[in-house]
Design a protein around this motif. Structure first.
Motif, PDB file in Angstrom:
ATOM      1  N   GLY A 271      -8.049   9.645  -6.577  1.00  0.00           N
ATOM      2  CA  GLY A 271      -8.580   8.966  -7.643  1.00  0.00           C
ATOM      3  C   GLY A 271      -7.746   8.051  -8.303  1.00  0.00           C
ATOM      4  N   LEU A 272      -6.934   7.421  -7.561  1.00  0.00           N
ATOM      5  CA  LEU A 272      -6.285   6.357  -7.779  1.00  0.00           C
ATOM      6  C   LEU A 272      -7.001   4.710  -7.275  1.00  0.00           C
ATOM      7  N   PRO A 273      -6.923   4.220  -8.711  1.00  0.00           N
ATOM      8  CA  PRO A 273      -7.596   2.813  -7.821  1.00  0.00           C
ATOM      9  C   PRO A 273      -6.756   2.043  -6.984  1.00  0.00           C
ATOM     10  N   GLN A 274      -7.969   1.379  -5.991  1.00  0.00           N
ATOM     11  CA  GLN A 274      -7.426   0.619  -4.312  1.00  0.00           C
ATOM     12  C   GLN A 274      -6.460  -0.045  -4.900  1.00  0.00           C
ATOM     13  N   ASP A 275      -6.450  -1.346  -5.876  1.00  0.00           N
ATOM     14  CA  ASP A 275      -6.186  -2.187  -6.159  1.00  0.00           C
ATOM     15  C   ASP A 275      -5.033  -2.154  -6.842  1.00  0.00           C
ATOM     16  N   SER A 310      -3.093  -3.546 -16.588  1.00  0.00           N
ATOM     17  CA  SER A 310      -4.782  -3.410 -16.059  1.00  0.00           C
ATOM     18  C   SER A 310      -4.673  -3.202 -14.730  1.00  0.00           C
ATOM     19  N   ARG A 311      -3.042  -3.204 -14.152  1.00  0.00           N
ATOM     20  CA  ARG A 311      -3.558  -2.854 -12.720  1.00  0.00           C
ATOM     21  C   ARG A 311      -2.641  -2.060 -12.200  1.00  0.00           C
ATOM     22  N   LEU A 312      -1.586  -1.158 -13.483  1.00  0.00           N
ATOM     23  CA  LEU A 312      -0.608  -0.640 -12.933  1.00  0.00           C
ATOM     24  C   LEU A 312      -0.475   0.902 -13.518  1.00  0.00           C
ATOM     25  N   VAL A 313       0.102   1.515 -12.394  1.00  0.00           N
ATOM     26  CA  VAL A 313      -0.241   3.345 -13.055  1.00  0.00           C
ATOM     27  C   VAL A 313       0.818   3.907 -12.472  1.00  0.00           C
ATOM     28  N   ALA A 341       1.954   4.209 -22.860  1.00  0.00           N
ATOM     29  CA  ALA A 341       1.744   6.029 -22.943  1.00  0.00           C
ATOM     30  C   ALA A 341       0.610   5.643 -21.703  1.00  0.00           C
ATOM     31  N   ASP A 342      -0.003   4.470 -21.826  1.00  0.00           N
ATOM     32  CA  ASP A 342      -1.743   4.084 -21.427  1.00  0.00           C
ATOM     33  C   ASP A 342      -1.619   3.928 -19.792  1.00  0.00           C
ATOM     34  N   VAL A 343      -0.917   3.720 -19.309  1.00  0.00           N
ATOM     35  CA  VAL A 343      -0.448   3.247 -18.176  1.00  0.00           C
ATOM     36  C   VAL A 343       0.495   4.633 -16.845  1.00  0.00           C
ATOM     37  N   VAL A 344       1.359   6.399 -17.848  1.00  0.00           N
ATOM     38  CA  VAL A 344       1.599   6.511 -17.823  1.00  0.00           C
ATOM     39  C   VAL A 344       0.899   7.858 -16.697  1.00  0.00           C
ATOM     40  N   GLN A 345       1.093   8.851 -16.137  1.00  0.00           N
ATOM     41  CA  GLN A 345       0.230  10.102 -15.653  1.00  0.00           C
ATOM     42  C   GLN A 345       1.472  10.794 -15.537  1.00  0.00           C
ATOM     43  N   PHE A 346       1.334  12.283 -16.203  1.00  0.00           N
ATOM     44  CA  PHE A 346       2.020  13.011 -16.477  1.00  0.00           C
ATOM     45  C   PHE A 346       1.124  13.955 -15.044  1.00  0.00           C
ATOM     46  N   ARG A 347       1.549  14.371 -13.976  1.00  0.00           N
ATOM     47  CA  ARG A 347       1.416  15.494 -13.856  1.00  0.00           C
ATOM     48  C   ARG A 347       2.787  16.257 -13.185  1.00  0.00           C
ATOM     49  N   PRO A 348       1.639  17.851 -12.604  1.00  0.00           N
ATOM     50  CA  PRO A 348       3.203  18.912 -12.936  1.00  0.00           C
ATOM     51  C   PRO A 348       3.115  18.697 -11.345  1.00  0.00           C
ATOM     52  N   PRO A 349       3.962  19.727 -11.078  1.00  0.00           N
ATOM     53  CA  PRO A 349       4.355  20.353  -9.481  1.00  0.00           C
ATOM     54  C   PRO A 349       3.303  20.499  -9.197  1.00  0.00           C
ATOM     55  N   VAL A 350       3.898  19.696  -7.805  1.00  0.00           N
ATOM     56  CA  VAL A 350       2.487  19.821  -6.398  1.00  0.00           C
ATOM     57  C   VAL A 350       2.837  21.388  -5.035  1.00  0.00           C
ATOM     58  N   ALA A 362       1.224   6.576  -3.032  1.00  0.00           N
ATOM     59  CA  ALA A 362       2.282   4.682  -4.099  1.00  0.00           C
ATOM     60  C   ALA A 362       2.526   4.462  -3.441  1.00  0.00           C
ATOM     61  N   SER A 363       2.744   2.843  -3.725  1.00  0.00           N
ATOM     62  CA  SER A 363       3.891   1.341  -3.706  1.00  0.00           C
ATOM     63  C   SER A 363       4.153   1.756  -3.468  1.00  0.00           C
ATOM     64  N   VAL A 364       5.550   2.586  -3.978  1.00  0.00           N
ATOM     65  CA  VAL A 364       6.506   2.466  -3.471  1.00  0.00           C
ATOM     66  C   VAL A 364       7.250   3.705  -4.342  1.00  0.00           C
ATOM     67  N   LEU A 365       8.335   4.346  -4.119  1.00  0.00           N
ATOM     68  CA  LEU A 365       8.815   5.416  -5.081  1.00  0.00           C
ATOM     69  C   LEU A 365      10.346   5.303  -5.439  1.00  0.00           C
ATOM     70  N   VAL A 366      10.189   5.805  -7.073  1.00  0.00           N
ATOM     71  CA  VAL A 366      11.131   5.463  -7.691  1.00  0.00           C
ATOM     72  C   VAL A 366      12.156   6.644  -7.694  1.00  0.00           C
ATOM     73  N   MET A 367      13.622   6.215  -7.358  1.00  0.00           N
ATOM     74  CA  MET A 367      14.681   7.359  -8.010  1.00  0.00           C
ATOM     75  C   MET A 367      15.439   6.950  -8.372  1.00  0.00           C
ATOM     76  N   PRO A 368      16.204   6.460  -9.693  1.00  0.00           N
ATOM     77  CA  PRO A 368      17.316   6.077 -10.136  1.00  0.00           C
ATOM     78  C   PRO A 368      17.805   7.099 -10.398  1.00  0.00           C
ATOM     79  N   SER A 369      18.515   8.492  -9.801  1.00  0.00           N
ATOM     80  CA  SER A 369      19.289   9.148  -9.822  1.00  0.00           C
ATOM     81  C   SER A 369      21.200   8.695 -10.251  1.00  0.00           C
ATOM     82  N   HIS A 370      21.146   9.834 -11.511  1.00  0.00           N
ATOM     83  CA  HIS A 370      22.746   9.612 -11.275  1.00  0.00           C
ATOM     84  C   HIS A 370      23.173  10.072 -10.268  1.00  0.00           C
TER      85      HIS A 370
END
Length: 474
Positions: A271-275, A310-313, A341-350, A362-370
């Motif tokens: 259910g995510l926007p295609q663009d 308007s097009r960032l999730v 807060a309007d563009v961030v979607q917090f989802r539980p583990p799946v 996703a367009s890209v996965l982000v891993m900024p781990s220390h």
């Protein structure tokens, strides 16, 4: 030291410094049955919840592939509820044994050292019910399991192979702001295990170097075996009704098109926007994994380009863990403070199948781990056809091919991550093009390869143990 590391890096995965893959006269015997120890987290737990994460995936997938090459695995883990049966078959040749050690619920990982005696007793009770020589080898994961493995291996007269997964000294050297340092007891415990183990399995050459540098490990004991990825589950999936196959076996010019179709289908299912531009965080929510850096980078992006809103999730898929449990709502409050807060979607583990769809969407996965000993999430995402923006720490420079399957970022400045993400905003085709290269890159990280290499480590440890015994009785 640098000479040791360069020699180690020149060897294929599974070979270890000074010896390589041992080929001894008479055909050295592989183990028939391995006792695998995972004290603090069960392979049956959902990754992304509590202390369950990449190590859980590692143990499950490795055990299954070892069983497929005729090495049976029995995984001992702490029972966390009284309703669990004593043993559960995870897969043919893989048995999970639940050991009663301490209260079932409400026991933090930091409290588990006090339960190691009880856990060891449970392991020994199981062993006592078998004929002598039932287990050929002990393979322990994480330092808590290492101490049980040390005692079990000595009692049974078999080799101990240990995988650190993370190291206290390395984590303490790269603490996130406000994070809690690992205790001295863990440092001491890890040092003891390094000395006691017959073999140490490191995910990368850098981790092998850290074992030698920080813990004075014998280089001849250290084997580099890259973790793998389930390439049947994590792959670009064709849209319903399309021909199967995707990039997993296809290096043709249509690869980028396959990734694009896979992404569109996954977005429709979720259910995510295609663009939309969708930078994804997936994993345990704790300071070590640094999801806050992604949020701050997103705030930078929107400050520079308000029309992007308007097009960032920004999906954040995972649950609080470790020191993140102290402030479980901290990330949501940060998103509110940053005005995103309007563009961030917090989802539980799946589950793994659903997680694969999040990667594909996703367009890209982000891993900024220390700190990351390897970064299985990065390989899983790439296998699904998604590029990665990651911190250049730990094993991530091995997992991500910089400039090809994603971008590595030096340091943890949100502005640098915003700069990397802006490339995907400015050039929408970059995500599919790099995604196709990412899927091809991930093909070299199959669990079958990791299992064969691990089997070689087992064989070498057993052969060396027999040699040692012969010399004692010679």
């Amino acid at each position: 030291m640098s000479g040791y590391v360069s020699r180690l890096r020149s060897r294929p995965p599974g070979q270890f410094s000074g010896q390589g893959r041992l080929r001894l006269p008479g055909g050295p015997r592989r183990p028939r049955r391995v006792a695998m120890l995972s004290v603090h987290t069960s392979p049956l737990h959902q990754p992304g919840t509590g202390d369950a994460g990449g190590m859980n995936v590692y143990i499950v997938e490795l055990a299954k592939k070892l069983a497929s090459i005729n090495i049976e695995v029995e995984i001992f883990t702490r029972a966390t509820t009284g309703a669990l049966p004593p043993a559960v078959e995870l897969a043919p040749g893989v048995l999970v044994r639940h050991v009663d050690a301490g209260p079932y619920e409400g026991l933090a990982k930091e409290e588990l050292p006090a339960q190691l005696c009880a856990f060891t007793h449970g392991v020994m009770r199981t062993w006592a019910g078998h004929r002598p020589g039932y287990y050929d080898l002990v393979h322990s994961h994480y330092w808590l399991s290492g101490h049980v493995g040390w005692l079990a291996a000595e009692r049974w007269g078999v080799p101990l192979v240990h995988a650190m997964h993370t190291m206290a000294k390395v984590k303490n050297a790269a603490l996130a702001a406000g994070d809690t340092p690992e205790p001295a007891a863990r440092v001491i415990g890890e040092t003891q295990i390094v000395r006691a183990a017959d073999r140490l399995i490191a995910n990368t050459a850098e981790e092998a170097d850290e074992l030698v540098r920080h813990y004075e490990a014998d280089p001849g004991k250290v084997a580099v075996v890259h973790p793998g990825v389930n390439l049947d589950r994590f792959r670009p999936a064709p849209a319903k009704g399309d021909a199967a196959g995707g990039v997993a076996g296809n290096a043709s010019a249509n690869a980028a098109g396959d990734v694009a179709a896979s992404r569109a289908a996954a977005r429709a299912r979720l259910g995510l926007p295609q663009d939309a531009v969708i930078p994804l965080f997936a994993g345990r929510i704790q300071p070590l994994k640094a999801p806050d850096i992604l949020l701050r980078a997103v705030a930078d992006l929107l400050a520079a380009d308000p029309a992007l809103r308007s097009r960032l999730v920004v999906p954040v898929v995972g649950g609080p863990s470790g020191s993140g449990l102290a402030k479980p709502e901290g990330l949501q409050k940060l998103a509110a403070r940053l005005g995103i807060a309007d563009v961030v979607q917090f989802r539980p583990p799946v589950g793994q199948e659903r997680l694969a769809d999040w990667y594909r969407a996703a367009s890209v996965l982000v891993m900024p781990s220390h700190s990351e000993s390897f970064g299985l999430v990065a390989i899983e995402a790439q296998a699904c056809g998604t590029p990665v923006v990651a911190a250049a720490v730990g094993g991530l420079p091995v997992a991500v091919r910089d400039g090809v399957s994603g971008f590595l970022v030096a340091g943890h400045d949100p502005a640098d991550y915003a700069r990397a993400l802006r490339r995907f905003v400015a050039e929408p085709a970059l995500s599919t093009r790099m995604g196709a290269d990412a899927a091809r890159h991930a093909q070299s990280f199959g669990w079958g390869t990791a299992a064969v290499a691990t089997g070689d480590v087992y064989t070498a440890a057993m052969q060396e143990r027999r040699r040692h015994l012969r010399s004692l009785h010679g």
